[in-house]
Design a protein around this motif. Structure first.
Motif, short mmCIF file in Angstrom:
data_model
loop_
_atom_site.label_atom_id
_atom_site.label_comp_id
_atom_site.label_asym_id
_atom_site.label_seq_id
_atom_site.Cartn_x
_atom_site.Cartn_y
_atom_site.Cartn_z
N GLN A 125 21.17 -12.09 -26.59
CA GLN A 125 21.68 -10.83 -27.13
C GLN A 125 21.76 -10.82 -28.65
O GLN A 125 21.72 -9.77 -29.27
N LYS A 126 21.90 -12.00 -29.27
CA LYS A 126 21.98 -12.07 -30.73
C LYS A 126 20.58 -11.96 -31.32
O LYS A 126 19.68 -12.67 -30.88
N PRO A 127 20.40 -11.14 -32.35
CA PRO A 127 19.06 -11.04 -32.97
C PRO A 127 18.49 -12.39 -33.40
O PRO A 127 17.28 -12.58 -33.35
N ALA A 128 19.34 -13.34 -33.78
CA ALA A 128 18.83 -14.64 -34.20
C ALA A 128 18.13 -15.36 -33.05
O ALA A 128 17.32 -16.25 -33.27
N LYS A 129 18.48 -14.97 -31.81
CA LYS A 129 17.90 -15.64 -30.64
C LYS A 129 16.75 -14.85 -30.03
O LYS A 129 16.21 -15.24 -29.00
N TYR A 130 16.39 -13.72 -30.64
CA TYR A 130 15.36 -12.85 -30.05
C TYR A 130 14.03 -13.56 -29.88
O TYR A 130 13.61 -14.33 -30.75
N THR A 131 13.37 -13.27 -28.77
CA THR A 131 11.96 -13.65 -28.64
C THR A 131 11.13 -12.45 -29.10
O THR A 131 11.68 -11.38 -29.39
N LEU A 132 9.81 -12.61 -29.14
CA LEU A 132 8.97 -11.54 -29.68
C LEU A 132 9.10 -10.24 -28.91
O LEU A 132 9.17 -9.16 -29.48
N VAL A 133 9.16 -10.36 -27.57
CA VAL A 133 9.27 -9.14 -26.76
C VAL A 133 10.57 -8.40 -27.08
O VAL A 133 10.59 -7.17 -27.17
N LEU A 134 11.64 -9.14 -27.30
CA LEU A 134 12.91 -8.50 -27.64
C LEU A 134 12.86 -7.87 -29.04
O LEU A 134 13.45 -6.81 -29.27
N LEU A 135 12.13 -8.52 -29.94
CA LEU A 135 11.96 -7.96 -31.28
C LEU A 135 11.19 -6.64 -31.20
O LEU A 135 11.53 -5.66 -31.86
N ILE A 136 10.15 -6.63 -30.36
CA ILE A 136 9.38 -5.39 -30.17
C ILE A 136 10.30 -4.29 -29.66
O ILE A 136 10.28 -3.17 -30.16
N ARG A 137 11.15 -4.64 -28.69
CA ARG A 137 12.04 -3.62 -28.15
C ARG A 137 12.99 -3.11 -29.23
O ARG A 137 13.27 -1.92 -29.32
N GLN A 138 13.47 -4.04 -30.06
CA GLN A 138 14.39 -3.62 -31.11
C GLN A 138 13.71 -2.63 -32.06
O GLN A 138 14.26 -1.60 -32.39
N TYR A 139 12.48 -2.95 -32.47
CA TYR A 139 11.76 -2.06 -33.39
C TYR A 139 11.51 -0.69 -32.77
O TYR A 139 11.75 0.33 -33.38
N PHE A 140 11.01 -0.69 -31.53
CA PHE A 140 10.68 0.59 -30.91
C PHE A 140 11.94 1.33 -30.49
O PHE A 140 12.00 2.55 -30.53
N GLY A 141 12.94 0.55 -30.05
CA GLY A 141 14.16 1.15 -29.54
C GLY A 141 14.86 1.98 -30.59
O GLY A 141 15.35 3.07 -30.30
N THR A 142 14.90 1.47 -31.82
CA THR A 142 15.57 2.22 -32.87
C THR A 142 14.66 3.32 -33.41
O THR A 142 15.09 4.16 -34.18
N ALA A 143 13.40 3.29 -32.96
CA ALA A 143 12.44 4.24 -33.51
C ALA A 143 12.61 5.63 -32.92
O ALA A 143 12.07 6.59 -33.43
N ASP A 144 13.39 5.75 -31.85
CA ASP A 144 13.57 7.03 -31.19
C ASP A 144 14.11 8.09 -32.14
O ASP A 144 13.72 9.24 -32.10
N SER A 145 15.01 7.65 -33.01
CA SER A 145 15.63 8.59 -33.94
C SER A 145 14.73 8.85 -35.15
O SER A 145 15.21 9.12 -36.24
N GLY A 146 13.45 8.76 -34.96
CA GLY A 146 12.52 9.14 -36.01
C GLY A 146 12.29 8.09 -37.07
O GLY A 146 11.74 8.37 -38.11
N SER A 147 12.71 6.85 -36.82
CA SER A 147 12.49 5.84 -37.86
C SER A 147 11.12 5.17 -37.71
O SER A 147 10.17 5.79 -37.26
N ASN A 148 11.05 3.88 -37.98
CA ASN A 148 9.77 3.28 -38.31
C ASN A 148 8.87 2.86 -37.15
O ASN A 148 8.82 1.68 -36.79
#
Lengths: 289, 291
Positions: free
Chosen positions: B232-255
């Motif tokens: 659950q901690k970003p420091a422990k993220y694997t690549l797939v979780l990083l992808i989810r983080q990037y896309f997940g926050t992207a819903d609100s029109g970000s990057n």
């Protein structure tokens, strides 16, 4: 010699231990939890008997998720079977570049389902999505593809079918290689049409490949989770959930651990029964040659 | 004589050649359609990754400027390299455990056909059918009670446990094809079962191991379900979780463009491996389907 066999048997203990500790034992734990009302972390656990199972049967979100799961599995399996055989037959003929075509069809299989879902949202998004752009070329109104439960379900099934068609294709290609040429040659000499050749010779002899791909695709479809998370996340209003995403939602968002366990047990038994019948159905149809 | 004989033959050849060409044309058209259907989503991802966040031009068109910031940012901000390291670590250990415990278990199971062992084999096959979400509550509470949240080990051992049945199946099918007279000879020479396994069986398992490493390695690299619960901690993220983080926050029109670059960087190692070692990927697919 007996002592030797016992010594040999020791070698499977670590693997067995790992599977029991982290799959079989948790399954058993979940089975027990399914008879309790519990939020997942507090000390308060109330034994409620079969209430969770009864609630589940009467719950509309469970029913929606159940029928969605069946739809995802059946529809994506059909797609993978038909396209898988078609691609395998197509690539079985000799032409330059067939390896490149095979490479491209199998490529999505190695990409994570989560990312496949996100990639597809670039095509299906309402604003700037590729499909809406194409609609606008023809002067048509853009469609909010993923916000409608019906279309959402269709897209999830299509994407899953598209994602894994390559794996079915590979199994069918291997199956085609195993068909002795002489059967085809003999049928050709007897004046069989192409369709007869396919339906009377090729398809029956591909039966083992059909059996294993149907099993693989159905079981995979009934477990579907990752791509739903990235495509619709179960929405709108929980209408595109599969059993898997519903379990996760029920446990972590609704905090109903006992109820989520009951759905988990149902999913496990359901998949078990379905695979049993698929195996039996195909075992009865084995052709000999 | 020659002319009369030669003429229809060459005509026949010409017709045949023309037929052949037409047939090939049909195949290339179909191939082209397949290419479009299968590469379009990947192409759009690539296009997005090379565009600025503020560039809302058609996703089908490549930008007319060279823009690498999405990639540079992804590499500089550290999240990516850290996730890459985590993913390599988890994947290597998962695959290592699957391979070692898998071939060890397959040896007695395929050599000693006792009642007990056939029961054990069916347990393995049964485990294969258990959906990972069915045991979610059971496994999550188990790991919480062992203080395993935000540790790598739960992801590794659960991943290995789910991969083991396939490994045992593939290895025992392969060991069945090794004549048992070889082990008997070793036994007569006084070698212990472990020694026999180490010196007689293990050296022959290389081809299956290669297939298995690839197949399970891709699975572990792409694994999402359990990492998403336990890391659950970003420091422990694997690549797939990083992808989810990037896309997940992207819903609100970000990057979304940054997300595309991270997705490509994360998938590139697997794609490159696939292109150069396709044989093993295909073999893994075929072996995995044979029961």
């Amino acid at each position: 010699m007996k002592k030797r066999k016992i010594l040999q048997n020791l070698m499977y203990l670590p693997a067995l231990g790992l599977m029991i500790a982290f799959i079989v034992y948790p399954l058993f734990r979940g089975f027990l939890y399914s008879f309790y009302k519990w939020n997942g972390y507090s000390q308060n656990m109330t034994f409620v008997g079969f209430k969770n199972y009864l609630d589940m049967m009467g719950n509309q979100f469970f029913r929606i998720a159940f029928w969605n799961t069946v739809l995802y599995a059946v529809f994506s399996t059909l797609l993978q079977e038909v396209l898988g055989i078609a691609f395998a037959l197509f690539l079985n003929s000799r032409f330059k570049g067939r390896i490149a075509v095979r490479t491209v069809i199998y490529l999505p299989v190695i990409i994570s389902a989560l990312l496949i879902g996100y990639m597809m949202t670039f095509l299906f998004q309402y604003h700037y999505g590729v499909f809406n752009e194409i609609l606008q070329w023809f002067g048509m109104e853009p469609i909010d593809w993923l916000r409608d439960p019906g279309r959402g379900r269709l897209i999830i099934s299509l994407v899953t079918g598209w994602h894994y068609t390559g794996s079915s294709m590979i199994i069918f290609m291997a199956g085609l290689q195993n068909i002795p040429d002489m059967y085809i040659e003999a049928a050709k000499l007897d004046g069989a049409t192409k369709w007869q050749l396919f339906s009377r010779i090729t398809l029956p002899l591909l039966q083992p490949a059909v059996a294993s791909t149907v099993l693989l695709n159905m079981v995979g479809g009934l477990k579907i989770y990752d791509s739903i998370v990235s495509l619709t996340n179960g929405g709108p209003v929980q209408k595109t959930n599969s059993l898997s995403t519903l379990i996760s939602y029920t446990y972590f968002t609704s905090e109903k651990a006992g109820y989520a366990s009951a759905i988990g047990m149902f999913q496990f038994v359901f998949i078990f029964i379905i695979s049993f019948f698929i195996n039996r159905y195909f075992a009865g149809k084995e052709v000999e040659y | 004589m020659d002319k009369i004989k030669g003429h229809p033959e060459s005509l026949g050849k010409k017709i045949q050649e023309r037929n052949k060409k037409e047939k090939v044309w049909w195949k290339y058209t179909v191939s082209l359609v397949i290419f479009v259907i299968y590469l379009l989503p990947i192409y759009v991802l690539v296009v997005m990754s090379f565009k600025e966040k503020t560039d809302f031009s058609s996703r089908l068109l490549l930008p007319d400027y060279l823009y690498l910031d999405n990639y540079i940012k992804a590499l500089k901000e550290g999240g990516f390299l850290n996730a890459l390291k985590n993913t390599c670590f988890v994947t290597a250990l998962t695959v290592g455990i699957i391979v070692i415990l898998g071939c060890m278990a397959a040896y007695p199971l395929s050599r000693n056909r006792s009642r007990l062992n056939s029961i054990i084999k069916s347990i393995c096959m049964g485990v294969m059918m258990i959906p990972s979400l069915s045991i979610l509550v059971g496994v999550y509470t188990e790991i919480v009670s062992m203080n395993g949240v935000n540790c790598f080990w739960p992801v590794i051992v659960i991943g290995a446990a789910f991969g083991l049945p396939t490994a045992i199946l593939l290895y025992s099918n392969f060991i069945n094809s090794i004549p048992s007279s070889l082990d008997e000879a070793a036994a007569l020479d006084g070698a212990s079962p472990f020694k026999t396994f180490w010196h007689v069986i293990l050296p022959q398992l290389k081809p299956v191991t290669a297939t298995l490493v690839i197949q399970q390695g891709v699975g572990a690299w792409n694994n999402f379900v359990y990492p998403s619960y336990f890391l659950q901690k970003p420091a422990k993220y694997t690549l797939v979780l990083l992808i989810r983080q990037y896309f997940g926050t992207a819903d609100s029109g970000s990057n979304l463009n940054g997300a595309a670059a991270v997705a490509i960087l994360s998938t590139l190692p697997i794609v490159v491996l696939y292109i150069f070692m396709q044989k093993y990927f295909i073999q893994g697919q075929i072996d995995g389907a044979v029961k």
